[in-house]
Motif scaffolding. Structure first.
Motif, PDB file in Angstrom:
ATOM      1  N   ASP A 136      -8.546   4.799  -7.775  1.00 56.82           N
ATOM      2  CA  ASP A 136      -9.625   5.273  -6.863  1.00 56.82           C
ATOM      3  C   ASP A 136      -8.997   5.242  -5.212  1.00 56.82           C
ATOM      4  N   GLN A 137      -8.492   4.029  -5.077  1.00 58.45           N
ATOM      5  CA  GLN A 137      -8.580   3.705  -3.846  1.00 58.45           C
ATOM      6  C   GLN A 137      -7.295   4.414  -2.945  1.00 58.45           C
ATOM      7  N   ASP A 187     -13.234 -11.797  -0.754  1.00 61.19           N
ATOM      8  CA  ASP A 187     -13.514 -12.141  -1.927  1.00 61.19           C
ATOM      9  C   ASP A 187     -12.532 -12.644  -2.937  1.00 61.19           C
ATOM     10  N   ASP A 188     -12.961 -13.065  -4.122  1.00 61.31           N
ATOM     11  CA  ASP A 188     -11.873 -13.448  -5.173  1.00 61.31           C
ATOM     12  C   ASP A 188     -10.888 -11.973  -5.497  1.00 61.31           C
ATOM     13  N   PRO A 189      -9.740 -12.490  -5.930  1.00 58.45           N
ATOM     14  CA  PRO A 189      -9.050 -11.383  -6.446  1.00 58.45           C
ATOM     15  C   PRO A 189      -9.491 -10.679  -7.527  1.00 58.45           C
ATOM     16  N   LEU A 190      -9.144  -9.367  -7.834  1.00 56.95           N
ATOM     17  CA  LEU A 190      -9.660  -8.457  -8.926  1.00 56.95           C
ATOM     18  C   LEU A 190      -8.937  -8.941 -10.205  1.00 56.95           C
ATOM     19  N   ILE A 191      -9.518  -9.001 -11.256  1.00 56.80           N
ATOM     20  CA  ILE A 191      -9.127  -9.283 -12.561  1.00 56.80           C
ATOM     21  C   ILE A 191      -9.274  -8.157 -13.725  1.00 56.80           C
ATOM     22  N   GLU A 192      -8.557  -8.182 -14.700  1.00 55.83           N
ATOM     23  CA  GLU A 192      -8.846  -7.158 -15.800  1.00 55.83           C
ATOM     24  C   GLU A 192      -7.877  -5.828 -15.524  1.00 55.83           C
ATOM     25  N   ILE A 216      -6.586  -8.686  -2.624  1.00 57.04           N
ATOM     26  CA  ILE A 216      -6.478  -7.946  -1.473  1.00 57.04           C
ATOM     27  C   ILE A 216      -6.550  -8.639  -0.131  1.00 57.04           C
ATOM     28  N   SER A 219      -9.819  -8.446   1.912  1.00 55.27           N
ATOM     29  CA  SER A 219     -11.003  -8.873   1.394  1.00 55.27           C
ATOM     30  C   SER A 219     -11.071 -10.344   1.337  1.00 55.27           C
ATOM     31  N   ILE A 231      -9.602  -2.526 -14.917  1.00 55.87           N
ATOM     32  CA  ILE A 231     -10.447  -2.506 -13.754  1.00 55.87           C
ATOM     33  C   ILE A 231      -9.525  -2.407 -12.428  1.00 55.87           C
ATOM     34  N   PRO A 237     -10.655 -16.840 -12.029  1.00 59.80           N
ATOM     35  CA  PRO A 237     -11.435 -17.875 -12.283  1.00 59.80           C
ATOM     36  C   PRO A 237     -11.349 -18.221 -13.872  1.00 59.80           C
ATOM     37  N   LEU A 238     -10.757 -17.228 -14.703  1.00 57.71           N
ATOM     38  CA  LEU A 238     -10.506 -17.398 -16.083  1.00 57.71           C
ATOM     39  C   LEU A 238      -8.965 -17.806 -16.338  1.00 57.71           C
ATOM     40  N   TYR A 270      -9.027   0.804  -9.868  1.00 55.31           N
ATOM     41  CA  TYR A 270      -9.333   0.432  -8.470  1.00 55.31           C
ATOM     42  C   TYR A 270      -8.453   1.065  -7.761  1.00 55.31           C
TER      43      TYR A 270
END
Lengths: 256, 256
Positions: free
Chosen positions: A94-95, A79-84, A74, A77, A87, A65-66, A91
């Motif tokens: 942990d995953q 939802d939107d892709p992960l950013i940062e 992913i 999923s 983070i 989005p930015l 992820y």
């Protein structure tokens, strides 16, 4: 090898439906490099699409989005892709439990985070330098601030008494600060020989850098100081940065 | 109630040797409030020392190398206190398993982190406004940027379809963004009535704010919009901010 980086007017990449993660990256972006490093260090299969950040594809804000890289899609999923970068790195760690990079001790993890946070003391003046067309002169004090910020890391390596920040092999701190440490090899080209890291003041850090360059994840993504310098100079061209002058390792090339 | 906040020339506080955590804080600091909220929500016993951030105690850099609050001293650890509100909050949530605030699902946790990161879109213009002595006029565009940044949160509450960002009770996202949401109650005083949050545009967020104010952790630390306003005005005084005009809840007062 031109136009590997997708720009204005491009179509969104079509990835094979193989369930693999999809990373939106830029070849010279240190934040994106953090995520590549974690993926490589943990041997997680993924596809990469490279983005021209100066002439962004119209479709890219739907992915991030930015409009920033890295962004991690992913495929399972909606939802939107992960950013940062941090983070995404957390992820992934942990995953995907293989080759755990973060400490499982909450206090050690917190101390590692603080160290990564303090590395911003290097990153901020580093960018002032990199965006200065006249090198050190164009960013007064920045080189001193950047170099001074590394004292904390030299002292921490001494204190921890291990080869890497995370022990006998590279871990979260090592990989998260690496992209900028790699780029200190460009200082001599960009700023002049006297800005190479001082061999006495940063003896531990230089030893660490040499060891890091033996690591497979690091090696698979390593760009020389001279090439970092070439890219950085190209960002001042009227036609914009030369994103595509380096060959990209075959397995990273997007498939459409 | 004067000089609760320790300043220049003060002695370091002496805490009882009871093993309790020691938080260095400032009564009106939203970052410190994040840590208080986690401690309260998880019922972790702790002591607080309040720091005058304009006239910092000489000894304070020994507690927090960059002189910032919050800093959390762990009496069983010889190392420096922990710094950075999110790092401390994570540490507390990982170390003290009661009333888990973070999701245990790595993907949900990453999405929550991205949301907290996007809240910087509010925090940055918020500070421009707060440091402007002439209100909205002194920080052109800032109020619009701040308000616009909240649209993401209104939409996210709708999308999640739950009372709180973290479900049926407040969790990590709720507590981490709360301190600045609490301070939107000061907008009417600071900036004028028309800057109250729009009841239609932010209907979900206003509902959420009302519910949050019923939460025990939130209630124990709540400062009214008018008092936030009073503190903010006091920061423009020649003699510096009036840190000590509010009574501090008895159990928080340091013991020396």
């Amino acid at each position: 090898m031109s136009n590997i980086h997708l720009g204005k007017g491009s179509q969104p990449p079509t990835f094979p439906e193989d369930g693999k993660l999809r990373l939106y990256s830029m070849r010279f972006c240190p934040f994106a490099q953090r995520v590549h490093l974690v993926l490589e260090a943990k041997n997680i299969p993924y596809h990469t699409a490279y983005i021209n950040l100066k002439q962004k594809p119209e479709w890219y804000t739907q992915k991030s989005p930015l409009g920033k890289v890295p962004a991690l899609e992913i495929p399972t999923s909606k939802d939107d892709p992960l950013i940062e970068s941090l983070i995404i790195a957390d992820y992934l760690d942990d995953q995907y439990p293989q080759n755990r990079l973060n400490s499982t001790d909450p206090l050690q993890r917190a101390r590692d985070r603080i160290l990564i946070e303090r590395f911003n003391g290097f990153i901020t003046p580093y960018y002032k330098l990199m965006f200065s067309q006249t090198g050190v002169d164009g960013a007064p004090g920045a080189i001193t601030d950047a170099i001074n910020a590394l004292d904390v890391f030299e002292a921490e390596l001494k204190k921890r008494g291990s080869k890497f920040f995370n022990g006998s092999k590279p871990g979260f701190v090592d990989y998260m600060i690496w992209p900028w440490c790699e780029r200190t090899d460009a200082f001599a080209f960009l700023l002049g020989d006297k800005y190479e890291l001082d061999k006495v003041r940063f003896s531990k850090l230089i030893e660490w850098k040499d060891l890091m360059k033996e690591d497979n994840a690091i090696k698979s993504l390593l760009i020389s100081g001279e090439d970092h310098y070439k890219f950085r100079r190209s960002t001042f061209r009227a036609e914009g940065p030369d994103y595509d002058f380096l060959p990209i390792p075959a397995k990273r090339i997007r498939t459409n």
